[in-house]
Design an enzyme around this catalytic site. Structure first.
Site, PDB file in Angstrom:
ATOM      1  N   CYS A 154       8.649 -11.001  11.418  1.00 40.74           N
ATOM      2  CA  CYS A 154      10.061 -11.111  11.030  1.00 40.74           C
ATOM      3  C   CYS A 154      10.530 -12.549  11.141  1.00 40.74           C
ATOM      4  O   CYS A 154      10.147 -13.271  12.069  1.00 40.74           O
ATOM      5  CB  CYS A 154      10.914 -10.263  11.967  1.00 40.74           C
ATOM      6  SG  CYS A 154      10.903  -8.523  11.565  1.00 40.74           S
TER       7      CYS A 154
ATOM      8  N   LYS B 198       6.040   0.668  19.993  1.00 37.21           N
ATOM      9  CA  LYS B 198       5.396  -0.289  19.075  1.00 37.21           C
ATOM     10  C   LYS B 198       4.847  -1.488  19.852  1.00 37.21           C
ATOM     11  O   LYS B 198       3.697  -1.879  19.664  1.00 37.21           O
ATOM     12  CB  LYS B 198       6.421  -0.775  18.047  1.00 37.21           C
ATOM     13  CG  LYS B 198       5.971  -1.987  17.255  1.00 37.21           C
ATOM     14  CD  LYS B 198       6.982  -2.420  16.233  1.00 37.21           C
ATOM     15  CE  LYS B 198       7.874  -3.556  16.633  1.00 37.21           C
ATOM     16  NZ  LYS B 198       7.264  -4.862  16.808  1.00 37.21           N
ATOM     17  N   ASN B 199       5.679  -2.042  20.728  1.00 40.36           N
ATOM     18  CA  ASN B 199       5.267  -3.287  21.382  1.00 40.36           C
ATOM     19  C   ASN B 199       4.202  -3.076  22.458  1.00 40.36           C
ATOM     20  O   ASN B 199       3.582  -4.039  22.924  1.00 40.36           O
ATOM     21  CB  ASN B 199       6.480  -4.026  21.951  1.00 40.36           C
ATOM     22  CG  ASN B 199       7.309  -4.658  20.844  1.00 40.36           C
ATOM     23  OD1 ASN B 199       6.933  -4.616  19.678  1.00 40.36           O
ATOM     24  ND2 ASN B 199       8.442  -5.240  21.214  1.00 40.36           N
TER      25      ASN B 199
ATOM     26  N   ASP C 191      15.779  -7.545  21.279  1.00 38.92           N
ATOM     27  CA  ASP C 191      15.469  -6.505  20.290  1.00 38.92           C
ATOM     28  C   ASP C 191      16.557  -5.436  20.185  1.00 38.92           C
ATOM     29  O   ASP C 191      16.473  -4.554  19.328  1.00 38.92           O
ATOM     30  CB  ASP C 191      14.132  -5.820  20.641  1.00 38.92           C
ATOM     31  CG  ASP C 191      12.946  -6.677  20.241  1.00 38.92           C
ATOM     32  OD1 ASP C 191      13.156  -7.737  19.638  1.00 38.92           O
ATOM     33  OD2 ASP C 191      11.797  -6.275  20.544  1.00 38.92           O
TER      34      ASP C 191
ATOM     35  N   ARG D 298       8.408  -1.046   9.551  1.00 33.99           N
ATOM     36  CA  ARG D 298       7.456  -1.739  10.424  1.00 33.99           C
ATOM     37  C   ARG D 298       7.480  -1.158  11.832  1.00 33.99           C
ATOM     38  O   ARG D 298       6.461  -1.203  12.529  1.00 33.99           O
ATOM     39  CB  ARG D 298       7.832  -3.226  10.532  1.00 33.99           C
ATOM     40  CG  ARG D 298       7.409  -4.103   9.407  1.00 33.99           C
ATOM     41  CD  ARG D 298       7.594  -5.555   9.799  1.00 33.99           C
ATOM     42  NE  ARG D 298       7.219  -5.701  11.205  1.00 33.99           N
ATOM     43  CZ  ARG D 298       7.839  -6.477  12.075  1.00 33.99           C
ATOM     44  NH1 ARG D 298       8.848  -7.205  11.713  1.00 33.99           N
ATOM     45  NH2 ARG D 298       7.429  -6.543  13.323  1.00 33.99           N
TER      46      ARG D 298
ATOM     47  N   ARG E 168       9.212 -19.145  16.054  1.00 34.46           N
ATOM     48  CA  ARG E 168       8.102 -18.373  16.624  1.00 34.46           C
ATOM     49  C   ARG E 168       6.779 -19.132  16.616  1.00 34.46           C
ATOM     50  O   ARG E 168       5.786 -18.696  16.014  1.00 34.46           O
ATOM     51  CB  ARG E 168       7.967 -17.023  15.905  1.00 34.46           C
ATOM     52  CG  ARG E 168       9.260 -16.245  15.915  1.00 34.46           C
ATOM     53  CD  ARG E 168       9.091 -14.835  15.432  1.00 34.46           C
ATOM     54  NE  ARG E 168       8.787 -13.929  16.532  1.00 34.46           N
ATOM     55  CZ  ARG E 168       8.708 -12.613  16.392  1.00 34.46           C
ATOM     56  NH1 ARG E 168       8.880 -12.067  15.224  1.00 34.46           N
ATOM     57  NH2 ARG E 168       8.436 -11.858  17.418  1.00 34.46           N
ATOM     58  N   PRO E 169       6.728 -20.290  17.284  1.00 37.32           N
ATOM     59  CA  PRO E 169       5.463 -21.032  17.366  1.00 37.32           C
ATOM     60  C   PRO E 169       4.468 -20.318  18.295  1.00 37.32           C
ATOM     61  O   PRO E 169       4.824 -19.340  18.955  1.00 37.32           O
ATOM     62  CB  PRO E 169       5.880 -22.377  17.962  1.00 37.32           C
ATOM     63  CG  PRO E 169       7.138 -22.095  18.716  1.00 37.32           C
ATOM     64  CD  PRO E 169       7.804 -20.933  18.051  1.00 37.32           C
ATOM     65  N   ILE E 170       3.222 -20.825  18.349  1.00 42.62           N
ATOM     66  CA  ILE E 170       2.224 -20.214  19.253  1.00 42.62           C
ATOM     67  C   ILE E 170       1.658 -21.253  20.228  1.00 42.62           C
ATOM     68  O   ILE E 170       0.551 -21.116  20.726  1.00 42.62           O
ATOM     69  CB  ILE E 170       1.089 -19.505  18.475  1.00 42.62           C
ATOM     70  CG1 ILE E 170       0.374 -20.462  17.510  1.00 42.62           C
ATOM     71  CG2 ILE E 170       1.607 -18.299  17.722  1.00 42.62           C
ATOM     72  CD1 ILE E 170      -0.934 -19.881  16.974  1.00 42.62           C
ATOM     73  N   ASP E 171       2.460 -22.281  20.482  1.00 45.73           N
ATOM     74  CA  ASP E 171       1.975 -23.354  21.351  1.00 45.73           C
ATOM     75  C   ASP E 171       1.645 -22.883  22.774  1.00 45.73           C
ATOM     76  O   ASP E 171       0.689 -23.367  23.386  1.00 45.73           O
ATOM     77  CB  ASP E 171       2.980 -24.521  21.386  1.00 45.73           C
ATOM     78  CG  ASP E 171       4.400 -24.066  21.719  1.00 45.73           C
ATOM     79  OD1 ASP E 171       4.783 -22.956  21.279  1.00 45.73           O
ATOM     80  OD2 ASP E 171       5.116 -24.791  22.415  1.00 45.73           O
TER      81      ASP E 171
ATOM     82  N   ARG F 135       3.467 -10.894  13.177  1.00 49.14           N
ATOM     83  CA  ARG F 135       3.417 -11.777  14.336  1.00 49.14           C
ATOM     84  C   ARG F 135       2.327 -11.334  15.326  1.00 49.14           C
ATOM     85  O   ARG F 135       1.636 -12.130  15.922  1.00 49.14           O
ATOM     86  CB  ARG F 135       4.794 -11.737  15.013  1.00 49.14           C
ATOM     87  CG  ARG F 135       4.866 -12.378  16.358  1.00 49.14           C
ATOM     88  CD  ARG F 135       4.933 -13.869  16.272  1.00 49.14           C
ATOM     89  NE  ARG F 135       4.940 -14.484  17.593  1.00 49.14           N
ATOM     90  CZ  ARG F 135       4.846 -15.775  17.788  1.00 49.14           C
ATOM     91  NH1 ARG F 135       4.736 -16.593  16.769  1.00 49.14           N
ATOM     92  NH2 ARG F 135       4.833 -16.278  18.991  1.00 49.14           N
TER      93      ARG F 135
HETATM   94  C1  UD1 Z   1       7.713  -9.968  21.621  1.00 48.53           C
HETATM   95  C2  UD1 Z   1       8.078  -8.674  20.936  1.00 48.53           C
HETATM   96  C3  UD1 Z   1       9.373  -8.816  20.164  1.00 48.53           C
HETATM   97  C4  UD1 Z   1      10.479  -9.335  21.086  1.00 48.53           C
HETATM   98  C5  UD1 Z   1      10.033 -10.583  21.836  1.00 48.53           C
HETATM   99  C6  UD1 Z   1      11.019 -11.037  22.885  1.00 48.53           C
HETATM  100  C7  UD1 Z   1       5.944  -7.643  20.487  1.00 48.53           C
HETATM  101  C8  UD1 Z   1       4.959  -7.194  19.471  1.00 48.53           C
HETATM  102  N1  UD1 Z   1       6.996  -8.303  20.037  1.00 48.53           N
HETATM  103  O1  UD1 Z   1       7.533 -10.947  20.599  1.00 48.53           O
HETATM  104  O2  UD1 Z   1       9.731  -7.534  19.662  1.00 48.53           O
HETATM  105  O3  UD1 Z   1      11.614  -9.670  20.302  1.00 48.53           O
HETATM  106  O4  UD1 Z   1       8.771 -10.343  22.502  1.00 48.53           O
HETATM  107  O5  UD1 Z   1      11.282 -10.011  23.780  1.00 48.53           O
HETATM  108  O6  UD1 Z   1       5.806  -7.360  21.644  1.00 48.53           O
HETATM  109  N2  UD1 Z   1       7.704 -19.071  22.001  1.00 48.53           N
HETATM  110  C9  UD1 Z   1       7.311 -20.400  21.889  1.00 48.53           C
HETATM  111  N3  UD1 Z   1       5.970 -20.652  21.871  1.00 48.53           N
HETATM  112  C10 UD1 Z   1       5.029 -19.682  21.963  1.00 48.53           C
HETATM  113  C11 UD1 Z   1       5.442 -18.335  22.077  1.00 48.53           C
HETATM  114  C12 UD1 Z   1       6.802 -18.060  22.103  1.00 48.53           C
HETATM  115  O7  UD1 Z   1       8.131 -21.303  21.810  1.00 48.53           O
HETATM  116  O8  UD1 Z   1       3.828 -19.976  21.940  1.00 48.53           O
HETATM  117  C13 UD1 Z   1       9.147 -18.772  22.009  1.00 48.53           C
HETATM  118  C14 UD1 Z   1       9.576 -17.951  20.790  1.00 48.53           C
HETATM  119  O9  UD1 Z   1       9.827 -18.760  19.680  1.00 48.53           O
HETATM  120  C15 UD1 Z   1      10.828 -17.258  21.312  1.00 48.53           C
HETATM  121  C16 UD1 Z   1      10.480 -17.011  22.791  1.00 48.53           C
HETATM  122  O10 UD1 Z   1       9.432 -17.917  23.102  1.00 48.53           O
HETATM  123  O11 UD1 Z   1      11.931 -18.112  21.207  1.00 48.53           O
HETATM  124  C17 UD1 Z   1      10.047 -15.596  23.103  1.00 48.53           C
HETATM  125  O12 UD1 Z   1       8.939 -15.250  22.313  1.00 48.53           O
HETATM  126  P1  UD1 Z   1       7.841 -14.188  22.778  1.00 48.53           P
HETATM  127  O13 UD1 Z   1       8.258 -13.586  24.078  1.00 48.53           O
HETATM  128  O14 UD1 Z   1       6.513 -14.841  22.706  1.00 48.53           O
HETATM  129  O15 UD1 Z   1       7.971 -13.103  21.641  1.00 48.53           O
HETATM  130  P2  UD1 Z   1       6.803 -12.326  20.928  1.00 48.53           P
HETATM  131  O16 UD1 Z   1       5.702 -12.072  21.892  1.00 48.53           O
HETATM  132  O17 UD1 Z   1       6.522 -12.957  19.626  1.00 48.53           O
END
Ligand code: UD1
Length: 417
Positions: free
Chosen positions: A116, A22-23, A305, A397, A121-124, A92
């Site tokens: 989920c 999936k990922n 995960d 999902r 889960r911010p996108i900063d 996400r």
């Molecule tokens: C991906 C995986 C998800 C997995 C996660 C961590 C996919 C589709 N999803 O999610 O299954 O649980 O990696 O291995 O591949 N963060 C920030 N700011 C940001 C981005 C992230 O603070 O802009 C934080 C998140 O809140 C979290 C951490 O960084 O605490 C890790 O997040 P991230 O590695 O980005 O996870 P995803 O890519 O969303």
């Protein structure tokens, strides 16, 4: 919506085939909007997250067909740079469209990503990196607009090795001017899969799988054919189900080297695990043993995960185990549900203390997120009596044919829509 009904007590035995990841599939599908012409993606899991990505590709103007695990995407007539919030907030991974759509149209308008509820889960990190590459942003509370004339390669140092941010930067960097270097990049196997895919489409990316990734921008990427790797989290989930039910199984195409921590920790519980070129064999004979502290960490650490699923196994170990969740806050929602089934777990925001009990009992429980839902299925399969797991949509999902695969192994589960 939807409910799994599980008759517990059967040991899982036999062989199943692990599906495509999936990922890996989600960022690869998103990036096809950037590729000229037709892309063919094989081994794509038939799960609702993939269906939603396909819906977004169609909204952007791509022609998409999905049949028997192969997705064919023709991006020739893509003409739209907007992802409506009613779709983006359903997942996400809609965030990884940002890099691809910016690369294609020099503009992206998107609602905020959902997914989920396992933390803020911010996108900063995504926004900060794109800004450094020359993207301007506007926000109005519901939508984000990113735009620019020319995107430039640069050095990007991630504060945390975010998987999604690494992928987004790789995708936009692939068609930016000059060299983009990502420091403290995510090292997950899915990053390597994305690198291999983009390179097959004409990109020049090296370093995937290490903490520094180099991306030499090219003018254009072209449609290509690609086989997605197998899903290490699905494989780990089935390993936990076998461990919890005391069975034995061969998981075809599971790759132990990509799931080393899961293999090691399940070995610590006393399971016998054998690695083959074409899969993993797991067998549990004796009483499960507790494990030393598990800390979830970015790859190659223990995957967040897999945290809920191994917790279900440890509820049955003879002794006390500790799990510390360092990646996401709020990723313990399955604990109260497991306790409804007789598990003995105490926890605070990041740490769970699991005291093993001899047996779980069937009950009425709720999925709150994808992997937490999987942990409840594992608990239900090992419990005595019947378990009703509500909100199956979360599990759908991310797990292809989960009911069929469990039944093939002799488990008793059905899905009531
Ligand atoms: C991906 C995986 C998800 C997995 C996660 C961590 C996919 C589709 N999803 O999610 O299954 O649980 O990696 O291995 O591949 N963060 C920030 N700011 C940001 C981005 C992230 O603070 O802009 C934080 C998140 O809140 C979290 C951490 O960084 O605490 C890790 O997040 P991230 O590695 O980005 O996870 P995803 O890519 O969303």
């Amino acid at each position: 919506m939807g409910r799994f009904i599980i008759e517990g007590g059967n040991t899982l035995k036999g062989e199943i085939e692990i599906s495509g990841s999936k990922n890996s599939a989600l960022p690869i599908l998103a990036s096809t909007v950037l590729l000229k012409g037709v892309s063919v993606i094989n081994n794509c899991p038939q799960i609702s997250d993939v269906f939603k990505m396909i819906e977004i590709l169609r909204i952007l103007g791509c022609e998409v067909e999905f049949s028997k695990g192969t997705v064919v995407i023709d991006s020739t007539n893509a003409d739209c740079c907007e992802i409506p919030s009613c779709i983006s907030e359903k997942m996400r991974s809609s965030v990884v469209f940002m890099g691809a759509v910016l690369g294609r149209f020099n503009e992206v308008i998107t609602g905020y990503p959902g997914g989920c509820e396992i933390g803020e889960r911010p996108i900063d990190f995504h926004i900060k990196a794109f800004s450094k590459m020359g993207v301007d942003f506007e926000e109005n509370g519901c939508y984000i607009r990113g735009f620019g004339n020319c995107f430039l390669g640069t050095d990007i140092n991630l504060d945390f090795p975010s998987v999604g941010a690494t992928e987004n930067i790789m995708i936009l960097g692939a068609v930016s001017k000059g060299i983009t270097t990502i420091y403290n990049a995510a090292k997950e196997p899915e990053i390597v899969d994305l690198q291999n895919f983009l390179n097959k489409a004409g990109a020049k990316i090296t370093g995937g799988g290490t903490d520094t990734i180099y991306i030499e921008g090219v003018k254009e990427l072209f449609g290509t054919e690609y086989n997605i790797q197998r899903d290490r989290i699905e494989a780990g989930t089935f390993m936990c189900a076998v461990a919890a039910t005391g069975g034995k199984a061969f998981l075809k195409y599971a790759k132990a080297e990509d799931m080393r921590q899961t293999v090691l920790r399940l070995s610590e519980t006393g399971c016998i695990i054998k690695e083959y070129n074409d899969g993993i064999y797991i067998k549990r004979e004796n009483i499960l043993k507790p494990v030393n502290i598990i800390r979830t960490e970015p790859y190659p650490g223990f995957p967040t995960d897999m945290q809920p699923q191994i917790m279900s196994v440890l509820t049955l170990a003879k002794g006390t185990s500790i799990i510390i969740e360092t990646v996401f806050e709020s990723r313990f929602k399955h604990i109260l549900e497991l306790c409804k089934m007789g598990a003995d777990i105490s926890f605070n925001e990041r740490t769970a203390v699991i005291k093993g009990v001899p047996k779980l009992k069937g009950g009425f429980v709720n999925c709150r997120d994808l992997r937490g839902g999987a942990s409840l299925i594992i608990a239900g399969l090992s419990a005595s009596g019947r378990t009703f797991v509500d909100n199956s949509v979360y599990v759908e999902r991310g797990y292809e044919n989960i009911v069929e695969k469990i039944c093939l192994l002799g488990g008793c589960i059905k899905l009531q829509k």
